[in-house]
Write a protein that holds these residues in place. Structure first.
Motif, PDB file in Angstrom:
ATOM      1  N   LEU A  20     -33.588  21.859 -33.374  1.00 20.10           N
ATOM      2  CA  LEU A  20     -33.809  21.075 -32.943  1.00 20.10           C
ATOM      3  C   LEU A  20     -32.780  20.271 -31.818  1.00 20.10           C
ATOM      4  O   LEU A  20     -33.055  19.476 -31.561  1.00 20.10           O
ATOM      5  N   ASP A  21     -32.420  21.143 -31.315  1.00 20.18           N
ATOM      6  CA  ASP A  21     -31.609  20.762 -29.737  1.00 20.18           C
ATOM      7  C   ASP A  21     -31.574  20.520 -28.858  1.00 20.18           C
ATOM      8  O   ASP A  21     -30.804  20.622 -27.855  1.00 20.18           O
ATOM      9  N   TRP A  22     -33.035  20.576 -28.579  1.00 18.34           N
ATOM     10  CA  TRP A  22     -33.662  20.025 -27.333  1.00 18.34           C
ATOM     11  C   TRP A  22     -34.006  18.426 -27.232  1.00 18.34           C
ATOM     12  O   TRP A  22     -34.030  17.876 -26.618  1.00 18.34           O
ATOM     13  N   LEU A  23     -33.263  18.238 -28.956  1.00 16.33           N
ATOM     14  CA  LEU A  23     -33.737  17.048 -27.911  1.00 16.33           C
ATOM     15  C   LEU A  23     -32.347  15.743 -28.280  1.00 16.33           C
ATOM     16  O   LEU A  23     -31.312  16.572 -28.087  1.00 16.33           O
ATOM     17  N   THR A  24     -32.114  15.240 -27.584  1.00 15.80           N
ATOM     18  CA  THR A  24     -31.383  14.352 -27.444  1.00 15.80           C
ATOM     19  C   THR A  24     -30.396  13.596 -28.494  1.00 15.80           C
ATOM     20  O   THR A  24     -31.323  13.786 -30.002  1.00 15.80           O
ATOM     21  N   ALA A  25     -29.579  13.527 -28.198  1.00 14.43           N
ATOM     22  CA  ALA A  25     -28.373  12.751 -29.349  1.00 14.43           C
ATOM     23  C   ALA A  25     -28.842  12.308 -30.308  1.00 14.43           C
ATOM     24  O   ALA A  25     -29.387  11.546 -31.309  1.00 14.43           O
ATOM     25  N   THR A  26     -30.244  10.512 -29.127  1.00 12.62           N
ATOM     26  CA  THR A  26     -30.554   9.918 -30.084  1.00 12.62           C
ATOM     27  C   THR A  26     -30.992  10.149 -30.948  1.00 12.62           C
ATOM     28  O   THR A  26     -32.063   9.275 -32.165  1.00 12.62           O
ATOM     29  N   GLN A  27     -32.633  10.677 -30.580  1.00 18.39           N
ATOM     30  CA  GLN A  27     -33.246  11.815 -30.737  1.00 18.39           C
ATOM     31  C   GLN A  27     -33.402  12.223 -31.868  1.00 18.39           C
ATOM     32  O   GLN A  27     -34.106  12.042 -33.099  1.00 18.39           O
ATOM     33  N   GLN A  28     -32.344  13.191 -32.273  1.00 16.33           N
ATOM     34  CA  GLN A  28     -32.074  13.900 -33.268  1.00 16.33           C
ATOM     35  C   GLN A  28     -31.774  12.304 -34.615  1.00 16.33           C
ATOM     36  O   GLN A  28     -32.078  13.361 -35.865  1.00 16.33           O
ATOM     37  N   THR A  29     -30.898  11.532 -34.507  1.00 19.90           N
ATOM     38  CA  THR A  29     -30.700  10.549 -35.090  1.00 19.90           C
ATOM     39  C   THR A  29     -31.416   9.802 -35.676  1.00 19.90           C
ATOM     40  O   THR A  29     -31.870  10.143 -36.677  1.00 19.90           O
ATOM     41  N   GLU A  30     -32.888   9.774 -34.668  1.00 25.37           N
ATOM     42  CA  GLU A  30     -33.936   9.307 -35.254  1.00 25.37           C
ATOM     43  C   GLU A  30     -34.642  10.238 -36.318  1.00 25.37           C
ATOM     44  O   GLU A  30     -35.563   9.168 -37.083  1.00 25.37           O
ATOM     45  N   VAL A  31     -34.504  11.236 -35.683  1.00 25.61           N
ATOM     46  CA  VAL A  31     -35.264  11.856 -36.694  1.00 25.61           C
ATOM     47  C   VAL A  31     -34.861  12.381 -38.019  1.00 25.61           C
ATOM     48  O   VAL A  31     -35.290  12.528 -38.470  1.00 25.61           O
TER      49      VAL A  31
END
Length: 124
Positions: A50-61
Motif C-alpha cells: 500500500l505504497d500510496w498511504l502516508t507513513a502515518t497511515q501505514q503505521t496505523e494500518v
C-alpha cells in the motif's frame, strides 16, 4: 519461588518445585512472542503493498492488522484451551469408569476363585 543464597538471604528466582510449571510458562511466553513477531511481519508485508498511504497511515494500518492477527490468535488459543479442558474431563470420567469396572472384575474373579476353592475343598 525463592532460593537461599550462600548468606542465607532469600532472593526471587525459580526453585526445583517450580520446574514443570515454570517451563510451561516460559514456553508459552516464547510461543506468544513468536506469534507477535509473525503478526508484525505479516502486517509489514501487507502495508508494503500500500505504497500510496502516508507513513502515518501505514503505521496505523500496520498496528490494526497486527492487533487483528493477535486477537484472532488469542481466540484460537482460547478455543483450543476450552477443548482441551473438555477432553480432559471426558477422559478422566472414562478412566474413572474403567478403573471401577476393573476393580469390580477383580473382586468378582477373586470371589469366584474363593468359591471354587471352597467347593473343591468340600468335595475332597
Amino acid at each position: 519461588m525463592s532460593e537461599r543464597n550462600t548468606e542465607g538471604d532469600t532472593r526471587p528466582g525459580p526453585t526445583r518445585e517450580d520446574g514443570p510449571g515454570l517451563v510451561n510458562q516460559v514456553e508459552g511466553y516464547l510461543l506468544w512472542q513468536a506469534r507477535v513477531a509473525e503478526a508484525e511481519d505479516r502486517a509489514r508485508a501487507f502495508v508494503a503493498a500500500l505504497d500510496w498511504l502516508t507513513a502515518t497511515q501505514q503505521t496505523e494500518v500496520e498496528k490494526r492488522y497486527t492487533a487483528d492477527c493477535l486477537a484472532r490468535a488469542r481466540g484460537d488459543l482460547e478455543r483450543i484451551a476450552r477443548r482441551i479442558t473438555g477432553l480432559r474431563q471426558e477422559y478422566e470420567e472414562r478412566y474413572r469408569l474403567l478403573r471401577a469396572r476393573c476393580l469390580a472384575a477383580s473382586v468378582a474373579c477373586t470371589a469366584l476363585a474363593l468359591v471354587a476353592a471352597v467347593l473343591l475343598r468340600c468335595l475332597t
